[in-house]
Write a protein that holds these residues in place. Structure first.
Motif, mmCIF file in Angstrom:
data_model
loop_
_atom_site.group_PDB
_atom_site.id
_atom_site.type_symbol
_atom_site.label_atom_id
_atom_site.label_comp_id
_atom_site.label_asym_id
_atom_site.label_seq_id
_atom_site.Cartn_x
_atom_site.Cartn_y
_atom_site.Cartn_z
ATOM 1 N N LEU A 148 0.814 -1.250 0.129
ATOM 2 C CA LEU A 148 0.075 0.174 -0.106
ATOM 3 C C LEU A 148 0.857 1.047 0.006
ATOM 4 C CD1 LEU A 148 -2.788 -0.793 2.795
ATOM 5 C CD2 LEU A 148 -3.200 -0.155 0.193
ATOM 6 N N MET A 187 0.100 5.226 0.836
ATOM 7 C CA MET A 187 -0.910 6.131 1.385
ATOM 8 C C MET A 187 -0.442 7.477 2.125
ATOM 9 S SD MET A 187 -3.478 3.239 2.920
ATOM 10 C CE MET A 187 -3.526 3.670 4.419
ATOM 11 N N GLN A 188 -1.131 8.244 2.462
ATOM 12 C CA GLN A 188 -1.093 9.268 3.341
ATOM 13 C C GLN A 188 -0.353 8.632 4.394
ATOM 14 O OE1 GLN A 188 -1.000 12.553 3.095
ATOM 15 N NE2 GLN A 188 -2.364 13.124 1.212
ATOM 16 N N HIS A 205 1.063 9.235 -9.773
ATOM 17 C CA HIS A 205 -0.121 9.184 -9.223
ATOM 18 C C HIS A 205 -0.859 10.129 -8.045
ATOM 19 C CE1 HIS A 205 -1.205 4.923 -10.778
ATOM 20 N NE2 HIS A 205 0.455 5.051 -10.845
ATOM 21 N N ARG A 246 -2.601 12.474 -7.908
ATOM 22 C CA ARG A 246 -3.820 13.011 -7.700
ATOM 23 C C ARG A 246 -4.856 11.711 -6.942
ATOM 24 N NH1 ARG A 246 -7.479 13.295 -12.857
ATOM 25 N NH2 ARG A 246 -9.251 13.399 -11.312
ATOM 26 N N GLU A 247 -4.034 10.668 -6.787
ATOM 27 C CA GLU A 247 -4.848 9.541 -6.108
ATOM 28 C C GLU A 247 -4.596 9.784 -4.596
ATOM 29 O OE1 GLU A 247 -4.046 5.993 -8.275
ATOM 30 O OE2 GLU A 247 -4.011 7.426 -9.909
ATOM 31 N N LEU A 248 -3.770 10.583 -4.413
ATOM 32 C CA LEU A 248 -3.302 10.965 -2.920
ATOM 33 C C LEU A 248 -3.849 12.320 -2.287
ATOM 34 C CD1 LEU A 248 0.216 9.171 -3.346
ATOM 35 C CD2 LEU A 248 -1.811 8.440 -1.589
ATOM 36 N N MET A 249 -4.081 13.106 -3.089
ATOM 37 C CA MET A 249 -4.222 14.654 -2.763
ATOM 38 C C MET A 249 -5.280 15.171 -3.695
ATOM 39 S SD MET A 249 -0.428 15.589 -2.473
ATOM 40 C CE MET A 249 -0.453 17.475 -1.912
ATOM 41 N N PRO A 250 -5.998 16.126 -2.965
ATOM 42 C CA PRO A 250 -6.934 16.985 -3.803
ATOM 43 C C PRO A 250 -6.179 17.896 -4.976
ATOM 44 C CG PRO A 250 -6.946 17.874 -1.785
ATOM 45 C CD PRO A 250 -6.090 16.642 -1.596
ATOM 46 N N THR A 251 -6.759 18.171 -6.302
ATOM 47 C CA THR A 251 -6.233 18.911 -7.218
ATOM 48 C C THR A 251 -6.991 19.557 -7.876
ATOM 49 O OG1 THR A 251 -6.609 16.850 -8.637
ATOM 50 C CG2 THR A 251 -4.253 16.699 -7.573
ATOM 51 N N LEU A 273 -4.703 18.535 3.928
ATOM 52 C CA LEU A 273 -5.605 17.705 4.859
ATOM 53 C C LEU A 273 -6.011 18.677 5.863
ATOM 54 C CD1 LEU A 273 -3.042 14.787 5.345
ATOM 55 C CD2 LEU A 273 -5.074 14.959 3.679
ATOM 56 N N VAL A 307 -3.358 21.104 -4.514
ATOM 57 C CA VAL A 307 -4.026 22.423 -3.908
ATOM 58 C C VAL A 307 -3.974 22.500 -2.297
ATOM 59 C CG1 VAL A 307 -5.628 23.003 -5.884
ATOM 60 C CG2 VAL A 307 -6.307 21.576 -3.764
#
Lengths: 442, 442
Positions: free
Chosen positions: B56, B58-59, B76, B78-83, B234, B308
């Protein structure tokens, strides 16, 4: 506009407003801001550098998805959460043909339970519509954007995502890669001891599984809250011992007192389980599958995207955001039984199966007043009306409505203050039927 | 392959591997996994439904951006953070022309500080290259993808983002909308009491501001950690009293002992300040500006996106992810002084200004060994070499390298174990120059 026309339009507006007020009043709830009053651009959400404190929309979800903030959020999901792309690939989009019909705006209908007519145009604001597309015989006859959306933007599809998950599953069934009579545990051993283990794939696809699962938002111990915490992509709080992600949560679900297959129960976890089934069968996540089987092949003009949990698993039950015309392409693909732009994307049996519908008796037990006589099949809502219409539906008014008889597809994105479609159906379902009739006469 | 050729290739591979080991050994650091050993697909990151616990990613960031996990993460983000999307719009992409040249792979060069030759192909794995594009006279002569990247994927551009922010600012300067001699406080009153307040826009653009700001990662009280916390998208922890977001953080920065304008100091906060300046001047965020001025107009084949902060402000100092060929289009746009596909996107003075470079004396004070004689101007690295080359650069080996004399553009995406480009420069800068010479002779 002549004074008599003005008068009529004014009268109809008042009637529409009264009608909407009555919906809320019958609930005992406070009448929310109107469509125009809650316009997210007018309200100034997230405008300015930086936006003033009282115009910020941020995590947590309880804030960003509250009304009227959610009228901004539905167009900006990815700015608040991690997401996975549903890639259209890198080729040229296939433009859609236009045959705009300005007569649609004045098509009249009686809202369900009312004998006071409303026009199509009035229904758009009565329903807090952000985007509206009508296709007739494959051409765009009506297209409108307002509030947070424009034609290069994307909007949350909410539970319409389920219907795309169901479509992928139905494709795999018809292709012989997924056996609908198989027990779920034979495909996902991890679900052996959960309620899903001894349910069939078809029961999951039709949401006739028996699940102890409460979506009573008023109860702080309701399953929906445990599910929400598990599904959140944010890092878990220290000491958190619950499930992390959709897949861990699904393993905790227990069967209810009745048997699988007896009653329809609209529970999002079925879609997550179906997403898991599809991934186990294909070795690919739902976002990649949607890209490979649909988005890259239908001439899409925008990528879509899906929200993910903390482990990167896309939300098969409601995570999609997409452009209005791209969902129009999906509606058209369904109407054309799997063909678009002269290409066959999947066998016509896929649509025939969906359109045939599911178990009406099982559906009747759920008591959907605005959808009487209908059924839910492969995660599509089948109307069983005289036009053979069926729909993808999502909370706050999202829909792809396919009317094979009228050769019509309607796609609506909206941000109705209440999640319940039973409140938006009275001013939308009869509107769709009225436009279908109108188009058939032209 | 003949046995003598095999022998040469093998010998060169060993030399390259030795060279790379020496880099690490000189550091006293442990030799990391090689390019091939750290291939993220081979290592199985995020594969399976669900991925096993030890696969895994992850954050939090300290985990997902650690080597070798970061070799998956760079594709990847964008799969971990807002964009926020950098939209290409909805038109057809303009395909790039090809004139592939298989001779490039065997072009030889001596790494900086070494007299043992290495081939171009060897340098790709020595540098943990994920994507490599070479354009000559506007045509693709070399293109390679490996590890997490393919031609429909996107990769973190890291600090190359700064050069695009600088490009936007330079466009506004040439268009007369932004005065480079203006004090920052006249544009952003919120920065009046910070170090930026009495710096000029040009000093921000060239990073010659005087800032008390430590990026000493070993010091837990270093400014970089306060900045990181502020910038995180976050939700802040309960009781957190620090700044939230880029803009609040910038307001806390104080001036160092020297005057503005005297020395170059590579500090990301300058780019964030420049992003804020651009947004104040245009009323638009950086992602929207990049879309409007560049992405929608250069025939891009993919949307880009930017991370962002918690208030939705795009990270102007390093948040971009994009496709390899789209950054190739940007390099070509620079090489062609603002024109691409027969369209002028901005005045040629923009590129002339950037190419002319900044204050070499101010730059020399920063002591960049691999970039001696260079300068930093409008957030581009100007080589001041005989070809007049200049570059966008980002940690872990990202680059857009523009060589006007050779009419060559190189774009590299990579995930070199160390962030410091001083470690990747020895096997990349001379490689670029060797390929430039090779192309000029053909």
């Amino acid at each position: 506009m002549s004074s008599s026309t003005t008068k009529i339009v004014f009268t109809l507006s008042v009637l529409a407003a009264t009608f909407v007020s009555n919906i809320w009043a019958s609930d005992g709830a406070q009448v929310p801001l109107s469509d125009s009053e809650s316009n997210p651009i007018k309200l100034g959400w997230m405008q300015g550098f930086p936006p003033p404190q009282d115009k910020l929309i941020m995590q947590p979800e309880s804030d960003f998805f509250s009304f009227p903030k959610m009228r901004w959020t539905v167009c900006h999901i990815r700015e608040l959460m991690p997401t996975k792309e549903v890639s259209r690939g890198i080729g040229a989009p296939v433009p859609m043909a236009y045959a705009l019909d300005s007569g649609i705006d004045s098509v009249k209908f009686n809202p369900l339970g009312s004998n006071k007519p409303m026009t199509w145009k009035q229904s758009l604001s009565a329903n807090y519509t952000d985007g509206m597309l009508v296709l007739h015989k494959g051409r765009i006859v009506y297209e409108a954007y307002s509030d947070c959306l424009n034609d290069t933007g994307k909007h949350a599809a909410m539970s319409m995502t389920k219907s795309l998950t169901g479509l992928l599953a139905e494709i795999l069934v018809v292709e012989g890669r997924l056996n609908p009579t198989a027990k779920v545990a034979t495909i996902i051993p991890e679900l052996k001891d959960s309620a899903f283990g001894n349910a069939t794939v078809r029961q999951v696809m039709d949401m006739t599984t028996s699940l102890k699962y409460s979506e009573d938002y008023a109860d702080p111990n309701a399953d929906i809250w445990v599910y929400s915490k598990a599904a959140s992509p944010l890092p878990k709080q220290k000491g958190y011992k619950g499930p992390n992600g959709y897949f861990e949560y699904l393993q905790t679900l227990k069967q209810d007192d009745i048997k699988h297959g007896e009653a329809f129960g609209y529970k999002t976890v079925n879609s997550d389980a179906l997403g898991w089934i599809i991934s186990k069968v294909t070795g690919k996540d739902i976002a990649s599958m949607l890209s490979e089987r649909i988005w890259q092949k239908m001439g899409a003009e925008q990528d879509g995207y899906m929200t993910v949990d903390a482990k990167g698993i896309p939300f098969a039950g409601g995570g999609l955001s997409a452009g209005l015309r791209d969902l129009g392409r999906i509606g058209q693909l369904m109407l054309n039984s799997g063909e678009i732009n002269g290409q066959r994307l999947f066998p016509k049996e896929v649509v025939e199966n969906i359109q045939a519908g599911g178990d009406k008796n099982a559906f009747a037990k759920a008591g959907y007043k605005t959808l009487e006589g209908g059924s839910y099949h492969s995660m599509w809502w089948v109307m069983h009306n005289e036009h053979g219409a069926y729909a993808a539906r999502g909370v706050h008014g999202q829909t792809i409505y396919v009317d094979p008889t009228a050769e019509m597809v309607i796609v609506r994105f909206s941000s109705f203050p209440s999640a319940a479609n039973s409140k938006i159906d009275p001013t939308s379902l009869p509107a769709y039927q009225a436009v279908a009739k109108y188009l058939m006469q032209n």
